[in-house]
Design an enzyme around this catalytic site. Structure first.
Site, PDB file in Angstrom:
ATOM      1  CD  GLU A 163      -2.841  -1.329   2.306  1.00 18.20           C
ATOM      2  OE1 GLU A 163      -2.235  -1.701   3.335  1.00 18.20           O
ATOM      3  OE2 GLU A 163      -4.064  -1.142   2.281  1.00 18.20           O
TER       4      GLU A 163
ATOM      5  CD  GLU B 135      -3.395  -6.243   3.839  1.00 18.69           C
ATOM      6  OE1 GLU B 135      -3.345  -7.013   2.844  1.00 18.69           O
ATOM      7  OE2 GLU B 135      -2.878  -5.127   3.847  1.00 18.69           O
TER       8      GLU B 135
HETATM    9  C1  HXC Z   1       5.667  -7.671  12.464  1.00 16.83           C
HETATM   10  C2  HXC Z   1       7.045  -8.908  11.138  1.00 16.83           C
HETATM   11  C3  HXC Z   1       6.231  -8.660  10.014  1.00 16.83           C
HETATM   12  C4  HXC Z   1       5.070  -7.849  10.211  1.00 16.83           C
HETATM   13  C5  HXC Z   1       7.865  -9.900   9.380  1.00 16.83           C
HETATM   14  N1  HXC Z   1       8.053  -9.668  10.695  1.00 16.83           N
HETATM   15  N2  HXC Z   1       6.772  -9.307   8.950  1.00 16.83           N
HETATM   16  N3  HXC Z   1       6.755  -8.415  12.335  1.00 16.83           N
HETATM   17  N4  HXC Z   1       4.833  -7.381  11.468  1.00 16.83           N
HETATM   18  N5  HXC Z   1       4.250  -7.512   9.214  1.00 16.83           N
HETATM   19  C6  HXC Z   1       9.141 -10.164  11.540  1.00 16.83           C
HETATM   20  C7  HXC Z   1       8.960 -11.611  11.901  1.00 16.83           C
HETATM   21  O1  HXC Z   1       8.061 -11.737  12.971  1.00 16.83           O
HETATM   22  C8  HXC Z   1      10.364 -12.013  12.283  1.00 16.83           C
HETATM   23  O2  HXC Z   1      10.642 -11.527  13.576  1.00 16.83           O
HETATM   24  C9  HXC Z   1      11.199 -11.210  11.304  1.00 16.83           C
HETATM   25  O3  HXC Z   1      10.371 -10.138  10.847  1.00 16.83           O
HETATM   26  C10 HXC Z   1      11.627 -12.017  10.107  1.00 16.83           C
HETATM   27  O4  HXC Z   1      10.474 -12.607   9.538  1.00 16.83           O
HETATM   28  P1  HXC Z   1      10.321 -14.168   9.250  1.00 16.83           P
HETATM   29  O5  HXC Z   1       8.888 -14.456   9.185  1.00 16.83           O
HETATM   30  O6  HXC Z   1      11.154 -14.955  10.206  1.00 16.83           O
HETATM   31  O7  HXC Z   1      10.991 -14.258   7.799  1.00 16.83           O
HETATM   32  P2  HXC Z   1      10.637 -15.303   6.640  1.00 16.83           P
HETATM   33  O8  HXC Z   1      10.422 -16.670   7.193  1.00 16.83           O
HETATM   34  O9  HXC Z   1      11.676 -15.092   5.601  1.00 16.83           O
HETATM   35  O10 HXC Z   1       9.225 -14.804   6.048  1.00 16.83           O
HETATM   36  C11 HXC Z   1       9.105 -13.562   5.450  1.00 16.83           C
HETATM   37  C12 HXC Z   1       7.615 -13.193   5.293  1.00 16.83           C
HETATM   38  C13 HXC Z   1       6.890 -13.318   6.646  1.00 16.83           C
HETATM   39  C14 HXC Z   1       6.956 -14.117   4.252  1.00 16.83           C
HETATM   40  C15 HXC Z   1       7.552 -11.755   4.737  1.00 16.83           C
HETATM   41  O11 HXC Z   1       7.630 -12.589   7.600  1.00 16.83           O
HETATM   42  C16 HXC Z   1       5.505 -12.799   6.654  1.00 16.83           C
HETATM   43  O12 HXC Z   1       4.582 -13.421   6.145  1.00 16.83           O
HETATM   44  N6  HXC Z   1       5.301 -11.617   7.264  1.00 16.83           N
HETATM   45  C17 HXC Z   1       3.972 -11.048   7.414  1.00 16.83           C
HETATM   46  C18 HXC Z   1       3.525 -10.411   6.147  1.00 16.83           C
HETATM   47  C19 HXC Z   1       2.120  -9.827   6.297  1.00 16.83           C
HETATM   48  O13 HXC Z   1       1.176 -10.557   6.583  1.00 16.83           O
HETATM   49  N7  HXC Z   1       2.005  -8.532   6.079  1.00 16.83           N
HETATM   50  C20 HXC Z   1       0.717  -7.830   6.161  1.00 16.83           C
HETATM   51  C21 HXC Z   1       0.508  -7.347   7.556  1.00 16.83           C
HETATM   52  S1  HXC Z   1      -1.069  -6.643   7.748  1.00 16.83           S
HETATM   53  P3  HXC Z   1      11.438 -12.423  14.656  1.00 16.83           P
HETATM   54  O14 HXC Z   1      11.407 -11.578  15.869  1.00 16.83           O
HETATM   55  O15 HXC Z   1      10.676 -13.712  14.742  1.00 16.83           O
HETATM   56  O16 HXC Z   1      12.790 -12.585  14.044  1.00 16.83           O
HETATM   57  C22 HXC Z   1      -0.911  -5.071   7.143  1.00 16.83           C
HETATM   58  C23 HXC Z   1      -2.141  -4.226   7.239  1.00 16.83           C
HETATM   59  C24 HXC Z   1      -1.836  -2.755   7.209  1.00 16.83           C
HETATM   60  O17 HXC Z   1       0.079  -4.679   6.650  1.00 16.83           O
HETATM   61  C25 HXC Z   1      -3.101  -1.928   7.297  1.00 16.83           C
HETATM   62  C26 HXC Z   1      -3.591  -1.730   8.712  1.00 16.83           C
HETATM   63  C27 HXC Z   1      -4.708  -0.731   8.861  1.00 16.83           C
END
Ligand code: HXC
Length: 260
Positions: free
Chosen positions: A114, A134
């Site tokens: 976004e 999401e």
């Molecule tokens: C918080 C996050 C994060 C996120 C990654 N991390 N994405 N922390 N919020 N969105 C953190 C992980 O917890 C982890 O922390 C570290 O970053 C590394 O991530 P990993 O998952 O270990 O890496 P990997 O296995 O390579 O996977 C990468 C990934 C995955 C596929 C990108 O991290 C993932 O799916 N992240 C979430 C993506 C997501 O769903 N985004 C949308 C969020 S909702 P630690 O401490 O364990 O090392 C959104 C809505 C916004 O954005 C609008 C709101 C109004």
């Protein structure tokens, strides 16, 4: 102006903003959002800056989204607040007077996608992945995704991406018009800067009026939009750079832009 979670470097008319929270894949928590807001405000307040590049630090991520840890305990009003606040921040980018280029160096997911959507131009590393995951968290995009994504790629493709939550490659993103160029990862920043230099060498008012015509015109019916375009076209003739640009052509020389 900004702290260490968003680093802004300035090179004459060009700014490079790097979102720098690599341990969380540059996920946007409150402090990072505050610093991003301050950095964008500083860029908008600096009349010298014509183009800003936004990228993520590290090789893995542009921005992996809003910080899920921050969002998990929110109540409805708190969640609405963060949606509205960040929508306003992204609108500052979309409706600002600077040209913003998203240099997508890795994951651009959820709020990260976004953020890129609010920019004027998106280019991506061949290793980047984009998506709106999401739905996998029981929520919908809240930082403009349900609105900007369908306007960019069409409702069908946008809904497919949002319903499935699937990540797509940079190459696929280029096919559907979500990014305009894909470059080898090692060359991404160089290409972004090259593009930024080309644009920064153009007269500022024309850049600004193109951005306004496209962004505001999109929200009008065609007849009003044409009238609006004609008005902005007329406004160009109030600028020194229009007189200079056309005179330079007629005198067969390079124009000397004054950005006014
Ligand atoms: C918080 C996050 C994060 C996120 C990654 N991390 N994405 N922390 N919020 N969105 C953190 C992980 O917890 C982890 O922390 C570290 O970053 C590394 O991530 P990993 O998952 O270990 O890496 P990997 O296995 O390579 O996977 C990468 C990934 C995955 C596929 C990108 O991290 C993932 O799916 N992240 C979430 C993506 C997501 O769903 N985004 C949308 C969020 S909702 P630690 O401490 O364990 O090392 C959104 C809505 C916004 O954005 C609008 C709101 C109004």
């Amino acid at each position: 102006t900004a702290g260490d979670l968003v680093i802004t470097e300035k090179f004459d008319a060009l700014a490079l903003m790097t979102i720098n929270r690599p341990k969380a894949l540059n996920a946007l928590d409150q402090l990072t959002l505050q610093q991003l807001d301050a950095a964008v405000s500083a860029i908008e307040a600096d009349p010298q800056i014509k183009v800003a590049i936004i990228t993520g630090s590290g090789e893995k991520a542009f921005v992996a989204g809003g910080d899920i840890g921050v969002m998990q305990p929110l109540d409805p009003l708190g969640a609405r607040r963060i949606a509205v606040d960040v929508q306003q921040l992204l609108n500052k980018i979309e409706y600002g007077s600077t040209v913003y280029i998203a240099a997508i160096n890795g994951y651009a997911l959820g709020g990260g996608c976004e953020l890129a959507l609010a920019c004027d131009i998106r280019i991506a590393a061949d290793s980047a992945q984009l998506g709106q995951p999401e739905v996998n968290l029981g929520i919908i995009p809240g930082w403009g995704g349900t609105q900007r994504l369908p306007r960019l790629v069409g409702s069908s493709m946008a809904k497919q991406l949002m319903f499935t939550g699937e990540r797509i490659s940079a190459a696929r993103a280029a096919q559907i018009g979500l990014v305009s160029e894909v470059v080898p990862a090692t060359g991404l920043l160089a290409r972004a800067r090259e593009l930024a230099q080309i644009i920064a060498a153009k007269p500022k008012m024309a850049l600004q009026l193109i951005k306004e015509a496209v962004n505001n015109g999109r929200e009008m019916d065609m007849q009003r939009a044409f009238a609006y375009e004609a008005d902005l076209f007329g406004l160009c003739f109030a600028t020194a750079d229009q007189k200079e640009g056309m005179l330079a052509f007629l005198e067969k020389r390079q124009p000397q832009w004054r950005d006014q």
